[in-house]
Enzyme design. Structure first.
Site, PDB file in Angstrom:
ATOM      1  N   GLU A 196      53.449  41.903  51.406  1.00  0.00           N
ATOM      2  CA  GLU A 196      52.287  42.793  51.401  1.00  0.00           C
ATOM      3  C   GLU A 196      52.524  44.062  52.219  1.00  0.00           C
ATOM      4  OE1 GLU A 196      48.993  40.256  52.452  1.00  0.00           O
ATOM      5  OE2 GLU A 196      49.206  39.061  50.635  1.00  0.00           O
ATOM      6  N   GLU A 314      51.765  35.158  45.125  1.00  0.00           N
ATOM      7  CA  GLU A 314      50.811  34.484  46.010  1.00  0.00           C
ATOM      8  C   GLU A 314      49.407  34.774  45.521  1.00  0.00           C
ATOM      9  OE1 GLU A 314      51.344  35.062  50.324  1.00  0.00           O
ATOM     10  OE2 GLU A 314      49.153  35.291  50.464  1.00  0.00           O
TER      11      GLU A 314
END
Length: 540
Positions: A196, A314
């Site tokens: 991220e 994810e």
């Protein structure tokens, strides 16, 4: 007397009976060609670094579920992985970009994570000792998962300001760790870089051009250290939320064949504390919103990186550890299975669920390792839904979701029906697109076969393939125990799914239903339907 009792019971149940609607849905499946393909090991689950100090909304749901202290010897952990006969597992998460690997010349002591004011996500750096890596790989050797390990991508960079991190990636510690892994003969399916850090980032971000250069460096390391290996692990990234310009630049800078898999993260249900979380899960129009992201990423990869496949690296539905008494209950399977079905339509090859253990969204209970309902949803998908995705046209019934794949390991197709309505019992008429070309087909059929051919056409979900024996379909009907949507026990064909007396994962047995019986699905339930006699040329 018995007649009176029966009459009273009938009158009592009459309002509930009358309140239930009966709807009709018409579904046409095109089995002539696959519209998308997924990996044979499409279902994936994550192991995270979060420890007991990770808390959200006055809940601390991680306990001892961290990569560093998860109880690897618990028999249910191994059995739950083995039941998939190769589950994909991704090791990663927010803290991974603060992980040191306890090998080579470390600049810092090898300590676990601990809370630290001012630290990224409020934590210090942490360290993975090689003894713990050995223990993890001992579990992997028994359970044979396909492992993706996500590496620390902030190593060597410095914090410029706000969330921006700049500088080249220092790959030395990662190099030593990968080298140790290769020397021990540990099997890693893919290496991912960063978590991220793309686009606006989450806590930290790195520019796309710099990231592209770093991916090229990781590719060089893997090529060098796996030089003697017949199969090299894939290079995966960036493991974050989709940003069109950022993702396109990454692929352009790194160039052809460097990034083998483009990974995005999804938490489309919003915060876990949202009081409308269940309402979102059961709203078909809300669930549809994320389809644009799947479509846009697929278009970006087609244009800028057609050599790469796409994964959801994810996804836990609701962020910040999921929703308490929602993400670990039956109702969450409406979101989860819909995500699997929808993502597959857009050529998402792998879908990694956050998490296998830990948070409110764990597939397994974090202390007992007893499966939560979504575990069984994942297992049924893995066993029944094949790699080829088929087009489905559904008419009417917006609250009925329908997905179709070639069946896994058997002939025909498998349907996934998701009934989001709280009061409509749908009768589903499934037709084969080939039925709409019967005139042309009949010209190639001799008169002796006309009766058999006509009979098969009346059984619309069979398709057109003839059979001399009795025809059946297999049904796997999922409901919550006691009708409670927040039940932590899934019911399959009327039987609660619970660990057996000898400590094993229960068998997932279908019911056999004559093909000429009406196909229906009750309110707020889920059904996998295997149609072995459905003629689908795409399924070979």
């Amino acid at each position: 007397m018995e007649l009176c009792v029966s009459l009273i019971l009938f009158l009592i149940s009459l309002p509930a009976f009358l309140a239930k609607d009966v709807g009709h849905a018409s579904v046409v499946v095109d089995g002539t060609v696959a519209t998308a393909q997924v990996d044979n090991n499409f279902v994936c689950a994550t192991l995270d670094w979060w420890n007991h100090e990770k808390c959200d909304y006055n809940h601390c749901p991680w306990g001892s579920a961290s990569v560093l202290n998860l109880n690897l010897s618990h028999p249910l952990l191994a059995k739950s992985i083995q039941a998939f006969n190769q589950l994909r597992i991704r090791i990663g998460g927010s803290l991974q970009d603060q992980v040191l690997y306890g090998v080579g010349e470390l600049k810092y002591p090898c300590h676990p994570f601990r809370k630290q004011k001012g630290g990224l996500f409020g934590f210090s750096t942490g360290c993975l000792p090689m003894s713990r890596w050995d223990e993890l790989n001992h579990l992997f050797s028994k359970t044979r998962p396909l492992v993706t390990f996500s590496l620390n991508a902030l190593s060597g960079r410095h914090h410029k300001g706000a969330d921006v991190w700049v500088g080249d990636w220092d790959s030395s510690n990662a190099y030593d760790f990968i080298n140790y892994t290769v020397s021990k003969g540990y099997h890693i399916n893919s290496w991912e870089l960063g978590n991220e850090l793309c686009g606006n980032g989450v806590g930290a971000r790195v520019g796309a051009e710099q990231y592209g250069k770093d991916m090229m460096k990781l590719k060089q390391i893997v090529n060098q250290l796996y030089n003697d290996s017949h199969i090299k692990p894939a290079i995966v990234g960036p493991g974050g939320f989709y940003d069109q310009k950022w993702f396109a630049t990454l692929l352009q800078v790194s160039g052809s064949g460097v990034v083998n898999v483009v990974t995005q993260h999804l938490y489309n249900l919003g915060p876990g504390v949202d009081p409308k979380l269940m309402q979102k899960i059961l709203d078909p129009f809300y669930l549809d919103h994320i389809s644009g992201t799947f479509d846009n990423l697929a278009a970006t990869v087609r244009q800028h990186g057609p050599w790469a496949s796409i994964w959801v690296g994810e996804s836990g539905g609701a962020y910040n550890s999921g929703g308490h008494n929602v993400s670990d209950t039956y109702v969450n399977s409406f979101w989860y299975l819909d995500q699997l079905g929808m993502s597959a339509k857009y050529n998402t090859a792998v879908y990694c669920r956050q998490s296998l253990v830990g948070g409110h969204y764990g597939l397994l209970n974090r202390t007992s390792f007893v499966p939560n309902p979504d575990y069984y949803s994942a297992l049924l998908w893995h066993r029944l839904m094949g790699q080829s995705v088929l087009a489905v046209d559904r008419y009417g019934a917006p609250h009925l979701r329908v997905y179709a794949h070639c069946s896994k390991g058997s002939a025909g197709i498998t349907l996934l029906l998701i009934n989001l309505s709280n009061q409509t019992d749908f009768t589903v008429d499934v037709k084969n697109v080939l039925e709409f070309d019967t005139a042309a087909r009949s010209r190639n059929t001799d008169k002796g076969n006309n009766f058999s051919h006509g009979l098969k056409r009346t059984l619309s979900w069979v398709g057109l393939k003839a059979s001399d024996g009795p025809l059946h379909r297999k049904e796997y009907h999922l409901t919550p125990k006691g009708g409670n949507l927040r039940s932590k026990i899934m019911v399959l064909n009327g039987v609660p799914l619970e660990i057996t007396k000898d400590g094993n994962i229960p068998e997932l047995e279908p019911v056999l239903v004559p093909t000429n019986s009406p196909l229906s699905i009750t309110p707020l339930s889920i059904k996998f339907v295997v149609l072995p006699h459905f003629e689908a040329p795409a399924c070979g």
